[in-house]
Motif scaffolding. Structure first.
Motif, short mmCIF file in Angstrom:
data_model
loop_
_atom_site.label_atom_id
_atom_site.label_comp_id
_atom_site.label_asym_id
_atom_site.label_seq_id
_atom_site.Cartn_x
_atom_site.Cartn_y
_atom_site.Cartn_z
N ILE A 259 4.92 0.31 -5.41
CA ILE A 259 5.12 -0.57 -3.96
C ILE A 259 4.75 -2.08 -3.85
CG2 ILE A 259 4.49 -0.71 -1.57
CD1 ILE A 259 4.93 2.36 -1.67
N PRO A 260 3.39 -2.31 -4.48
CA PRO A 260 2.97 -3.65 -4.36
C PRO A 260 3.87 -4.60 -5.11
CG PRO A 260 1.15 -2.17 -4.92
CD PRO A 260 2.18 -1.33 -4.79
N LEU A 261 4.44 -4.22 -6.40
CA LEU A 261 5.23 -5.02 -7.19
C LEU A 261 6.65 -5.27 -6.40
CD1 LEU A 261 5.18 -3.82 -10.93
CD2 LEU A 261 4.36 -5.85 -9.71
N LEU A 262 7.03 -4.27 -5.59
CA LEU A 262 8.19 -4.18 -4.87
C LEU A 262 8.10 -5.25 -3.92
CD1 LEU A 262 10.93 -2.61 -4.52
CD2 LEU A 262 9.72 -1.38 -2.95
N VAL A 263 6.93 -5.43 -3.17
CA VAL A 263 6.79 -6.44 -2.19
C VAL A 263 6.48 -7.80 -2.67
CG1 VAL A 263 5.30 -7.04 -0.02
CG2 VAL A 263 5.88 -4.66 -0.34
N LEU A 264 5.83 -7.70 -3.78
CA LEU A 264 5.60 -9.14 -4.50
C LEU A 264 6.87 -9.78 -4.82
CD1 LEU A 264 3.25 -11.25 -5.60
CD2 LEU A 264 3.34 -9.67 -7.68
N TYR A 265 7.53 -8.93 -5.67
CA TYR A 265 8.96 -9.72 -6.24
C TYR A 265 9.60 -10.13 -5.23
CZ TYR A 265 7.72 -8.03 -11.00
OH TYR A 265 7.16 -7.35 -12.11
N SER A 266 9.70 -9.67 -4.01
CA SER A 266 10.57 -9.95 -3.07
C SER A 266 10.42 -11.37 -2.11
CB SER A 266 10.85 -8.85 -1.88
OG SER A 266 9.76 -8.59 -1.31
N GLY A 267 9.01 -11.67 -2.31
CA GLY A 267 8.53 -12.64 -1.31
C GLY A 267 9.09 -14.02 -2.04
N ARG A 268 9.18 -15.01 -0.83
CA ARG A 268 9.56 -16.50 -1.37
C ARG A 268 8.37 -17.06 -1.62
NH1 ARG A 268 12.26 -18.16 4.53
NH2 ARG A 268 14.13 -16.51 4.53
N ASN A 269 7.18 -16.51 -1.26
CA ASN A 269 5.98 -17.30 -1.64
C ASN A 269 5.24 -16.43 -2.76
OD1 ASN A 269 5.72 -19.62 0.43
ND2 ASN A 269 6.30 -18.00 1.65
N ASN A 270 5.84 -15.72 -3.62
CA ASN A 270 5.36 -14.94 -4.72
C ASN A 270 4.63 -15.76 -5.65
OD1 ASN A 270 5.03 -13.50 -7.01
ND2 ASN A 270 7.17 -13.16 -7.41
N ASN A 378 -9.02 9.12 4.53
CA ASN A 378 -9.36 8.06 3.81
C ASN A 378 -10.18 8.49 2.48
OD1 ASN A 378 -7.55 6.14 5.13
ND2 ASN A 378 -9.21 6.06 6.47
N GLN A 379 -9.96 9.78 2.05
CA GLN A 379 -11.05 10.37 1.10
C GLN A 379 -10.83 9.68 -0.41
OE1 GLN A 379 -11.82 14.41 1.51
NE2 GLN A 379 -10.52 14.62 3.10
N TRP A 380 -9.48 9.66 -0.82
CA TRP A 380 -9.07 9.63 -2.18
C TRP A 380 -8.58 8.38 -2.53
CZ3 TRP A 380 -12.18 13.28 -3.43
CH2 TRP A 380 -12.09 14.51 -2.92
N GLY A 381 -8.36 7.45 -1.60
CA GLY A 381 -8.06 6.01 -1.74
C GLY A 381 -6.49 5.90 -2.39
N TYR A 382 -5.62 6.87 -2.09
CA TYR A 382 -4.30 6.84 -2.27
C TYR A 382 -3.70 5.67 -1.45
CZ TYR A 382 -4.80 11.27 -4.50
OH TYR A 382 -5.18 12.39 -5.42
N GLU A 383 -4.30 5.33 -0.22
CA GLU A 383 -3.67 4.24 0.68
C GLU A 383 -3.76 2.98 0.15
OE1 GLU A 383 -7.93 5.36 1.77
OE2 GLU A 383 -6.05 6.62 1.24
N THR A 384 -4.67 2.81 -0.83
CA THR A 384 -5.04 1.43 -1.33
C THR A 384 -3.70 0.49 -1.79
OG1 THR A 384 -7.25 2.26 -2.00
CG2 THR A 384 -6.44 0.07 -2.98
N TRP A 385 -2.88 1.43 -2.59
CA TRP A 385 -1.75 1.03 -2.83
C TRP A 385 -0.71 0.29 -1.74
CZ3 TRP A 385 -2.02 0.42 -7.90
CH2 TRP A 385 -2.73 1.39 -8.68
N ILE A 386 -1.05 1.04 -0.66
CA ILE A 386 0.00 0.62 0.76
C ILE A 386 -0.67 -0.60 1.19
CG2 ILE A 386 0.63 1.34 2.80
CD1 ILE A 386 1.69 2.88 0.42
N TYR A 387 -2.30 -0.84 1.10
CA TYR A 387 -3.00 -1.83 1.52
C TYR A 387 -2.30 -3.31 0.70
CZ TYR A 387 -6.07 1.31 3.82
OH TYR A 387 -6.85 2.41 4.92
N ILE A 388 -2.54 -2.87 -0.58
CA ILE A 388 -2.16 -4.14 -1.25
C ILE A 388 -0.73 -4.65 -1.03
CG2 ILE A 388 -1.49 -5.05 -3.75
CD1 ILE A 388 -3.65 -2.67 -4.69
N GLY A 389 0.32 -3.55 -0.84
CA GLY A 389 1.56 -3.85 -0.53
C GLY A 389 1.74 -4.66 0.68
N PHE A 390 1.05 -4.33 2.07
CA PHE A 390 0.83 -4.95 3.11
C PHE A 390 0.13 -6.38 2.91
CE2 PHE A 390 1.75 -0.98 5.44
CZ PHE A 390 2.71 -1.59 6.29
N ALA A 391 -0.77 -6.49 1.88
CA ALA A 391 -1.50 -7.74 1.63
C ALA A 391 -0.36 -8.83 1.26
CB ALA A 391 -2.67 -7.58 0.75
N PHE A 392 0.34 -8.32 0.13
CA PHE A 392 1.48 -9.35 -0.25
C PHE A 392 2.14 -9.69 0.79
CE2 PHE A 392 0.79 -7.36 -4.67
CZ PHE A 392 0.06 -8.29 -5.16
#
Length: 669
Positions: A259-270, A378-392
């Motif tokens: 997901i983070p790569l998916l969002v990163l590649y799509s951005g104009r300001n990548n 928020n025990q195991w950190g799986y949501e971290t990937w979503i945080y990175i995607g939202f950050a991008f």
């Protein structure tokens, strides 16, 4: 995750006992959950934190199985994780060391697992080993899949950077040109890259295909390795069940990691656009293929869990839980996005595609987050990937807003060039490369915007002469261009006493000029009937690929129609060291572009050929202009067929030993 594993294994075994403070509920009180038989024992954290028999049994089990774990780590586990992982959970009423003292004398027997725990008990070693294996292997596989996800993310960003840095290594030019002509620039199959294959998809170049193949390969490998199995296992009766569980979870984690790569590649300001010399169209192509991989993995994850609960007979109870519902929303959003993004829809209903794409992608990310939150907190950190995607995503949108806000609301002056082209001037804005223009009054879709190449950053204006009279008592205001003449030839008293002068304003002012083809439907066609509109300018996005051509001795510029606008800056900066070949259907467009360019840009020495109303003979041009023994850059911007033909000819010349570099300036759907 489960550190120390020995302590968690003790807890897994002993926490299954019924305590004196446990709550016993029958099946009806539990809502008739499918698969339940008999009463259900519920032991709240407060019960575990205060029950002496549980605490003493746990302390003794830990002391006999955690010989290599320090007392500090054991006390930390005891205080924070013995009764659960909730941030508001109660703390055990006594520390580990005190509970161990109270476990003396040591227990001698194992209390039956179905009985009430009314004394300190030993643990069944077979059950303990099963729990230990379960926790240890779960942590190993979870660590592996986290590392795999990081490898996908890091290499997805690092490989483009590493590949782009290769251009600074002084390889022999002939070798580099031949390598690019065989392995990088040609389409993977056939001769068409920009022209859609059966109007359904874009054929990647061979270089792009290598990156796409790498993405598939690394995801397949990471889906297939790193599954340690062991028996006995408290969670799974067979190794097959254990393996299927690991595979299910691995697919979910890898889908998240993409997901983070998916969002990163799509951005104009990548940020990769700034670091590399790659074009946005390349990253958009990679974005689409990463989306396919992400959706396939999400679908496998969902299908395998669906099969599990159907076989187990608990589908109806499980599917009513919030985490399941959010998971369904996420998977459906991903699977709907793919067919809703096919090329014919993007071309014919781009605004519908853009709006639905944004909405479904946003829903998918939100659903992914709540799928994890409702299942694990928020025990195991799986949501971290979503945080990175939202950050991008947030970074891209913030930079867009800054680029937009700094220019404010401007005025667009529109001049009709001919029936298929218009000229748009936006005074008071400076930019280079290309910009995104918003025309908020043309549609209720105020967010709608389109990319346009900047023809020029200065707008010509008619000179205005203003008469003025000065007397001998006034200090005359002399134009800067006359200063040297005045020093050499002082004015006579008669001339200085009364003079009539004319003050000329500058011939150019700051502003952007665009030439836009208005054929077809949409905003472009609506602009043809307007003369003045408010406009928002998101600027500027400079093309890094053109900046590197300053060191190439020979440069051939091939333009089609309004494609000349993307190459205007190159014509200005290179001067006579460039040859222009421009094909246009309209003489009016050629004349309008001549007038918009700075004086002296289209000198006869620059113009190779300007063809109006007929096709350029691209093969003869390139075979003649791409010189042997000297490096030549070929820059093309025009219709898809023209760009593909230039690409094919340049690759042929490179394969024959000509030193040639291709730059295809294109915007991608």
């Amino acid at each position: 995750m489960y550190d120390p594993t020995c302590a968690y294994a003790c807890c897994d075994v002993i926490s299954g006992y019924q305590l004196s403070c446990s709550v016993v509920e029958d099946e009806a009180a539990m809502g008739g959950m499918s698969g339940m038989s008999g009463p259900m024992i519920m032991t709240p954290p407060s019960c575990h934190a205060t029950d002496d028999n549980f605490l003493h049994s746990m302390a003794y089990c830990i002391s006999t199985h955690c010989h290599d774990v320090s007392l500090t780590r054991l006390e930390h586990y005891w205080e924070y994780f013995l009764v659960g992982r909730s941030p508001k959970q109660p703390t055990p009423k006594e520390p580990y060391s005190i509970a161990l003292l109270h476990a003396d004398p040591p227990p001698k027997t194992i209390v039956d697992s179905q009985a009430l725990l009314n004394t300190t008990t030993l643990v069944d070693e077979e059950l303990y080993l099963g729990a230990y294996n379960s926790l240890l292997l779960c942590e190993e596989t979870d660590t592996s899949q986290t590392n795999f996800g990081l490898a996908i993310l890091i290499t997805g960003a690092a490989i483009p950077v590493a590949c782009s840095l290769l251009r600074f290594i002084p390889f022999p030019q002939t070798l580099t040109s031949r390598f690019n002509a065989y392995f990088i620039e040609p389409p993977l199959f056939g001769r068409r890259h920009r022209t859609p294959l059966r109007n359904l998809a874009i054929m990647p170049t061979r270089g792009q295909a290598m990156l796409i193949a790498y993405s598939f390969m690394i995801n397949i490998i990471f889906s297939s390795v790193g599954y340690p199995l062991a028996m006995p296992n408290m969670w799974y009766p067979t190794k097959h069940d254990e393996l299927m569980s690991y595979v299910r979870n691995r697919q979910g984690v890898l889908s998240f990691a993409n997901i983070p790569l998916l969002v990163l590649y799509s951005g104009r300001n990548n940020v990769l656009l700034k670091i590399t010399n790659w074009q946005h169209s390349t990253f958009l192509l990679l974005h689409r293929w990463i989306a396919i991989i992400c959706t396939i993995e999400a679908s496998i994850h969902s299908a395998m869990y669906l099969h599990k609960y159907l076989v187990k007979g608990s589908y109806y109870s499980e599917s009513a839980l919030p985490y399941w519902i959010w998971g369904v929303v996420a998977t459906l959003s991903f699977t709907i996005i793919l067919p809703a993004s096919v090329l014919p829809l993007r071309q014919k209903a781009y605004n519908l595609f853009l709006s639905s794409h944004f909405a479904l992608a946003f829903i998918a990310l939100i659903a992914c987050y709540y799928h994890i939150y409702k299942r694990f907190g928020n025990q195991w950190g799986y949501e971290t990937w979503i945080y990175i995607g939202f950050a991008f995503w947030a970074f891209d949108r913030l930079v867009r807003f800054v680029r937009l806000a700094r220019n404010g609301i401007r005025r667009a002056d529109i001049t009709v060039v001919d029936e298929n082209n218009i000229r748009v001037d936006v005074p008071g804005v400076s930019a280079q490369g290309h910009v995104y223009l918003y025309f908020p009054t043309l549609s209720w879709r105020v967010w709608e915007n389109h990319p346009f190449s900047v023809m020029g950053a200065l707008i010509a204006q008619e000179p205005e002469k203003t008469p003025s009279v000065t007397t001998s008592e006034e200090v005359p205001k002399l134009p800067v261009i006359d200063v040297e003449k005045i020093e050499e030839e002082p004015a006579s008293p008669i001339e200085s006493s009364i003079s009539s002068q004319s003050t000329t304003k500058p011939l150019f002012k700051t502003g952007l000029t665009f030439f836009i083809a208005t054929s077809g439907n949409g905003i472009r066609s609506i602009l043809h009937g307007k003369t003045r509109l408010p406009v928002l300018v998101e600027s500027s996005y400079a093309g890094s690929s053109l900046d590197e051509l300053c060191t190439v001795p020979n440069c051939i510029v091939i333009a089609g129609g309004v494609g000349i606008t993307a190459l205007a800056s190159l014509l200005r900066t290179r001067g006579s060291a460039v040859r222009l070949f421009w094909g246009s259907r309209s003489q009016a467009l050629v004349d309008a572009v001549r007038s918009a360019l700075s004086p002296g840009v289209l000198e006869p020495s620059i113009i190779g050929e300007i063809s109006v109303g007929k096709r350029l003979d691209l093969r003869s041009i390139l075979e003649r202009e791409v010189l042997e023994g000297s490096e030549t850059a070929v820059v093309v911007c025009g219709p898809m067929g023209m760009a593909d033909e230039v690409r094919a000819i340049v690759c042929e010349l490179g394969q024959k030993g000509r030193v040639v570099k291709l730059v295809d300036e294109a915007f991608s759907w």
